[in-house]
Scaffold this motif. Structure first.
Motif, PDB file in Angstrom:
ATOM      1  N   UNK A   9      23.960  11.183  14.721  1.00  0.00           N
ATOM      2  CA  UNK A   9      23.057  12.504  14.863  1.00  0.00           C
ATOM      3  C   UNK A   9      22.082  13.090  15.136  1.00  0.00           C
ATOM      4  N   UNK A  10      21.737  13.854  15.990  1.00  0.00           N
ATOM      5  CA  UNK A  10      19.984  14.190  16.765  1.00  0.00           C
ATOM      6  C   UNK A  10      20.255  15.317  16.423  1.00  0.00           C
ATOM      7  N   UNK A  11      18.968  16.142  16.183  1.00  0.00           N
ATOM      8  CA  UNK A  11      18.555  17.506  15.551  1.00  0.00           C
ATOM      9  C   UNK A  11      19.230  18.960  16.680  1.00  0.00           C
ATOM     10  N   UNK A  12      19.245  17.898  17.962  1.00  0.00           N
ATOM     11  CA  UNK A  12      19.949  18.586  19.287  1.00  0.00           C
ATOM     12  C   UNK A  12      21.520  19.043  18.787  1.00  0.00           C
ATOM     13  N   UNK A  17      28.091  18.398  14.778  1.00  0.00           N
ATOM     14  CA  UNK A  17      28.463  16.971  13.843  1.00  0.00           C
ATOM     15  C   UNK A  17      28.968  17.934  12.548  1.00  0.00           C
ATOM     16  N   UNK A  18      28.243  18.830  11.639  1.00  0.00           N
ATOM     17  CA  UNK A  18      28.319  19.233  10.592  1.00  0.00           C
ATOM     18  C   UNK A  18      29.614  20.485  11.104  1.00  0.00           C
ATOM     19  N   UNK A  19      29.653  21.052  12.091  1.00  0.00           N
ATOM     20  CA  UNK A  19      31.142  21.991  12.318  1.00  0.00           C
ATOM     21  C   UNK A  19      31.772  20.847  12.055  1.00  0.00           C
ATOM     22  N   UNK A  20      32.222  19.785  12.740  1.00  0.00           N
ATOM     23  CA  UNK A  20      33.164  19.121  13.100  1.00  0.00           C
ATOM     24  C   UNK A  20      33.784  18.617  11.578  1.00  0.00           C
ATOM     25  N   UNK A  40      26.204  18.443  24.210  1.00  0.00           N
ATOM     26  CA  UNK A  40      24.590  19.870  24.081  1.00  0.00           C
ATOM     27  C   UNK A  40      23.900  18.993  24.508  1.00  0.00           C
ATOM     28  N   UNK A  41      23.001  20.489  24.888  1.00  0.00           N
ATOM     29  CA  UNK A  41      21.525  20.383  25.687  1.00  0.00           C
ATOM     30  C   UNK A  41      20.942  21.168  25.313  1.00  0.00           C
ATOM     31  N   UNK A  42      19.553  21.051  25.360  1.00  0.00           N
ATOM     32  CA  UNK A  42      18.275  21.191  25.676  1.00  0.00           C
ATOM     33  C   UNK A  42      17.906  22.635  25.754  1.00  0.00           C
TER      34      UNK A  42
END
Length: 132
Positions: A9-12, A17-20, A40-42
């Motif tokens: 996991x990155x900041x993005x 992943x927390x929701x998973x 996920x995209x910035x």
């Protein structure tokens, strides 16, 4: 320890992943144009907006396309296995393995699926797809 590589996991991607870990499938939704974005995209690939909060989605969809993998190139993957792009009901596409009580040769384009969260030792819950 499971030899499969673990997600990083990155900041993005951390909110995803927390929701998973909570058993919730989320995708980004652009506040400027309203389109959903996954992976996920910035910035929004449609309008360039940068306000992309994560929103829960139903976890229901259908197989858009898939591949049956017969040769593992990394340790820990039991072959054959199915990887697929899933068209979610919300109009965005997600990626993952098709698992459950289905033989790889029985997976079909258009087949209805639901998200299923499985434990990846050393990481936690990851989304996979099972026949609906």
């Amino acid at each position: 320890m499971d030899p499969r590589p673990l997600p990083r996991p990155s900041a993005l991607t951390a909110p995803y992943w927390e929701a998973c870990q909570r058993g919730e499938l989320t995708v980004q939704r652009c506040r400027d144009c309203g389109r959903r974005v996954h992976l996920p995209e910035p910035a929004c690939p449609y309008c360039g907006g940068t306000d992309l909060p994560y929103e829960a989605v139903s976890g229901r969809g259908s197989v858009h396309t898939f591949s049956v993998v017969h040769r593992a190139f990394l340790p820990g993957f039991e072959v054959p296995y199915v990887i697929a792009w899933i068209d979610l009901e919300e109009g965005v596409r997600a990626f993952g393995s098709v698992v459950g009580d289905i033989a790889p040769e029985d997976v079909r384009i258009g087949m209805p699926v639901r998200v299923r969260f499985d434990d990846l030792p050393g990481f936690g819950r990851i989304p996979n797809w099972r026949p609906a």
